[in-house]
Design an enzyme around this catalytic site. Structure first.
Site, PDB file in Angstrom:
ATOM      1  N   SER A   1       3.765  82.298  49.081  1.00  0.00           N
ATOM      2  CA  SER A   1       3.782  81.517  47.760  1.00  0.00           C
ATOM      3  C   SER A   1       3.177  80.630  46.457  1.00  0.00           C
ATOM      4  CB  SER A   1       5.449  80.896  48.021  1.00  0.00           C
ATOM      5  OG  SER A   1       5.766  80.017  47.187  1.00  0.00           O
TER       6      SER A   1
ATOM      7  N   TYR B   1      10.243  74.539  51.463  1.00  0.00           N
ATOM      8  CA  TYR B   1       9.678  75.841  51.441  1.00  0.00           C
ATOM      9  C   TYR B   1       8.223  75.598  51.424  1.00  0.00           C
ATOM     10  CZ  TYR B   1       9.009  80.375  49.892  1.00  0.00           C
ATOM     11  OH  TYR B   1       8.793  81.746  49.837  1.00  0.00           O
TER      12      TYR B   1
ATOM     13  N   LYS C   1       5.281  77.060  54.051  1.00  0.00           N
ATOM     14  CA  LYS C   1       5.149  78.549  53.428  1.00  0.00           C
ATOM     15  C   LYS C   1       3.589  78.062  53.972  1.00  0.00           C
ATOM     16  CE  LYS C   1       7.112  81.527  52.173  1.00  0.00           C
ATOM     17  NZ  LYS C   1       7.271  82.901  53.517  1.00  0.00           N
TER      18      LYS C   1
END
Length: 325
Positions: A117, A141, A145
């Site tokens: 991402s 998040y 990643k």
């Protein structure tokens, strides 16, 4: 030869599955169905409702289908929500990736394409993000990643895993009208939901240092994204070396105002968005350079903004009360 797609019943995963199928790479789907939609999975594609945390089940599936590679899209994908639920985010995205890597090693599966991402970059200080831009994630998040990328690279060193990680930004549109973005947090479905309910979409911040004063983001069509995953899988299976990471970006962003204008034009709803103050933490511009992916993965922006909006809008019509029940 088969490729396992984790999260294959999701919005992006279902497009990847169909591209794999068309390319003759025999996809197999694993999805926990925490956010997947069963109807997104083609009836003829083997489907398993299972979690990437279940190592033994993953090994069984890999052995049963002679899996040669994994496209790993499963995970908890909500950056904003990850701040509220960091433990869940790390369990799904970090522990889940580790369990999957363990299963792959046990089953002798040696190829991986990882869904990473743009969140790994945080708020970049450069106008155009490249693969060399510093990674400074600002949410659990984004952190999860980046750790996933590290785990995969380390497994490459330790066990010879062939891999690449694809970092992408704002994924929109639809390659098929029955495959829609059902996320409650993404811009396009939020705008369509507002219009369908009689509400007016909002723009947060109109005084940024951009051409029209609204934030600029990098929007890519989901069908183009799926093609890049499949090309990466084909290259790995053929034994070709790939870069550890690729940005899948447009090189030229689109402002929120431009998105709203395109939605009004495509839907025929000539609304005027409500103008709200800036939200804390929203950078003025995040746009990625996709030249490296264009060189190695055939990456290209094959859809215009109008096509992105039109395909997303058509697919969103599936989101009726009957569908949600």
């Amino acid at each position: 030869m088969s490729w396992l797609v984790t999260g294959g019943a999701g919005y992006i995963g279902s497009h990847v599955v169909r591209c794999l199928d068309e390319a003759g790479l025999a996809p197999v789907i694993v999805d926990s169905m925490s956010s997947g939609i069963r109807s997104f999975a083609p009836a003829h594609v083997p489907f398993y409702e299972a979690s990437v945390l279940d190592r033994e089940e993953l090994v069984r599936i890999m052995d049963a289908h002679s899996i040669t590679g994994v496209i790993h899209l499963a995970g908890y994908k909500y950056a904003g929500e990850s701040v509220k639920f960091p433990l869940l985010t790390f369990e799904q995205n970090v522990t889940g990736t580790a369990r999957l890597l363990e299963a792959m090693q046990q089953a002798g599966v040696n190829n991986m394409v990882f869904s990473s991402s743009a969140a790994v970059y945080g708020t970049p200080s450069v106008a155009l993000v490249t693969e060399q831009t510093a990674t400074e994630p600002e949410s659990p998040y984004g952190q999860s990643k980046l750790i996933g990328e590290w785990l995969i690279r380390d497994q490459g060193i330790a066990a010879g895993l062939k891999h690449t990680s694809l970092r992408y930004f704002n994924v929109v549109g639809s390659g098929s009208e029955e495959l829609y973005d059902a996320s409650p947090h993404n811009l396009f479905p939020l705008v369509f939901a507002a219009l369908n309910s009689g509400a007016t979409p909002k723009i947060f911040g109109t005084d940024y240092d951009t051409t029209d004063g609204t934030c600029v983001r990098d929007y890519v069509h989901v069908a183009d994204l799926a093609l890049a995953h499949v090309e990466a899988a084909k290259k790995l299976e053929a034994g070709q070396e790939l870069e550890p990471v690729y940005n899948l970006g447009s090189g030229d962003g689109v402002s929120v105002r431009e998105i709203m204008d395109a939605v009004a034009r495509v839907t025929g709803n000539q609304f005027q968005p409500l103008l709200e103050p800036r939200r804390p933490g929203d950078p003025a511009r995040i746009v990625a350079d996709g030249q490296l992916a264009a060189r190695d993965l055939g990456w290209a922006m094959r859809h215009s903004l109008g096509q992105m909006v039109d395909s997303a809008y058509r697919a969103s019509q599936a989101l009726t009360p009957a569908k949600e029940a």
